[in-house]
Design an enzyme around this catalytic site. Sequence first.
Site, PDB file in Angstrom:
ATOM      1  N   GLU A 182       0.947  -1.338   0.149  1.00 14.08           N
ATOM      2  CA  GLU A 182       0.115   0.150   0.025  1.00 14.08           C
ATOM      3  C   GLU A 182       0.744   1.375   0.049  1.00 14.08           C
ATOM      4  OE1 GLU A 182      -2.575  -0.422   3.288  1.00 14.08           O
ATOM      5  OE2 GLU A 182      -3.732  -2.080   2.611  1.00 14.08           O
ATOM      6  N   GLU A 185      -6.110 -10.894  -1.077  1.00 10.38           N
ATOM      7  CA  GLU A 185      -7.021 -10.654  -0.057  1.00 10.38           C
ATOM      8  C   GLU A 185      -8.339 -10.759  -0.375  1.00 10.38           C
ATOM      9  OE1 GLU A 185      -5.286  -7.472   2.330  1.00 10.38           O
ATOM     10  OE2 GLU A 185      -3.242  -7.908   1.897  1.00 10.38           O
TER      11      GLU A 185
HETATM   12  C1  GLA Z   1      -5.082  -4.815   4.480  1.00  8.92           C
HETATM   13  C2  GLA Z   1      -3.823  -5.465   4.918  1.00  8.92           C
HETATM   14  C3  GLA Z   1      -4.015  -6.819   5.398  1.00  8.92           C
HETATM   15  C4  GLA Z   1      -5.283  -6.977   6.471  1.00  8.92           C
HETATM   16  C5  GLA Z   1      -6.314  -6.467   5.756  1.00  8.92           C
HETATM   17  C6  GLA Z   1      -7.614  -5.989   6.567  1.00  8.92           C
HETATM   18  O1  GLA Z   1      -5.376  -5.088   3.082  1.00  8.92           O
HETATM   19  O2  GLA Z   1      -2.992  -5.920   3.778  1.00  8.92           O
HETATM   20  O3  GLA Z   1      -3.236  -7.277   6.196  1.00  8.92           O
HETATM   21  O4  GLA Z   1      -4.825  -5.960   7.564  1.00  8.92           O
HETATM   22  O5  GLA Z   1      -6.091  -5.025   5.119  1.00  8.92           O
HETATM   23  O6  GLA Z   1      -7.773  -7.183   7.401  1.00  8.92           O
END
Ligand code: GLA
Length: 361
Positions: free
Chosen positions: A156, A261
């Site tokens: 990020e 994710e």
């Molecule tokens: C982000 C992070 C993850 C996790 C998610 C939500 O995407 O990369 O590690 O914390 O948020 O749980």
Amino acid sequence: MVTRSSAWKGLLMVGLAVAAPAQTTLKDAYKNIFRIGAAINQAQFDEQDTRGVPIITAQFNSISPENVLKWQLIHPQPNTYNFTQADHYVAFGEKNHMFIHGHCLVWHNQVPQWVFQDEKGAPLDRDALLKRMRDHIMTVVGRYKGRINSWDVVNEALNEDGTMRESPWMTIIGEDYVAKAFQYAHEADPQAQLIYNEYSLGNEAKRKGAVDLIRKLKDQGISVAAVGLQDHDSLQSPKIENEDAAIAAFEALGVKVCISELDVDVLPPASAADPNPYTAGLPDSVQQELARRYAALFGVYLKHRDAITRVTFWGVTDGDSWRNSTPVRGRANYPLLFDRAGRPKPAFDAVMQAARGVRAR
Ligand code: GLA
């Protein structure tokens, strides 16, 4: 009447059915297409979650750690590393012959403030922070060298408009902190696949920023194996054509793509009159909508299957998901393929069905 030829046809059909049995698990249905992963928590890799563990071992061939490799857990104090839980996570993956992912090395969240400060609490300078970053990466990646297969090196780094996020990494080191992190990770384990992980890359401005970032890294000869698209999606967002465009953009750059994710939020916005409408269970109409949404997403992933190496769900059952507590605590959300009792949902069938469509071609 059973004629000779219809009897033969019957036998032939039985024979075909035997030759191509229907797959019953996600990892088998997607074998030779891409890996199917889950983010797992401590109760799961310590095998205390008796509902979750059999699902994980049966359905998934890749794992990500929900939290235990994040800086604040593994390296809470300047000279203290806490490897116990991470060791268990890796051992669980090895025992079950899984692809083991590492998440994440350099991020602005879940990192202690001391990382950016000297002993007196004053901000570090560039060289001191680079050294701290290198020590952390060499120690953590080095410990699991040859055992953790891929790493989210930077998580990020971008704003929604595609510019670099003004995190302490960026303000103290400058924008080459990303390149440095990848160099250190490569030095620590030259075989590990190194990944840049990001959310909302369906958003065109942010995607352009990410494409520029990856292109610059590649131009410098830096080893970037893949871009991770987090895909914390909802029923409506991103539009499927934007998901398609995001994957295509990185495929065109010659890097692989991981869906890193995945989950699908089914709840209304936090500001809605009733932000928690499904406490008594998910209505069938929404259940079906979720299944159609997963079918559409996997349709896009399968279209790009040559570029995609892994699709990882962020959690195993609905009860495990962070979506129950963020952005509002205590809501009942239903973002995954298995319900709170561990039963496969219609969305699971939709994902399985999507794979069958590809195999039949
Ligand atoms: C982000 C992070 C993850 C996790 C998610 C939500 O995407 O990369 O590690 O914390 O948020 O749980």
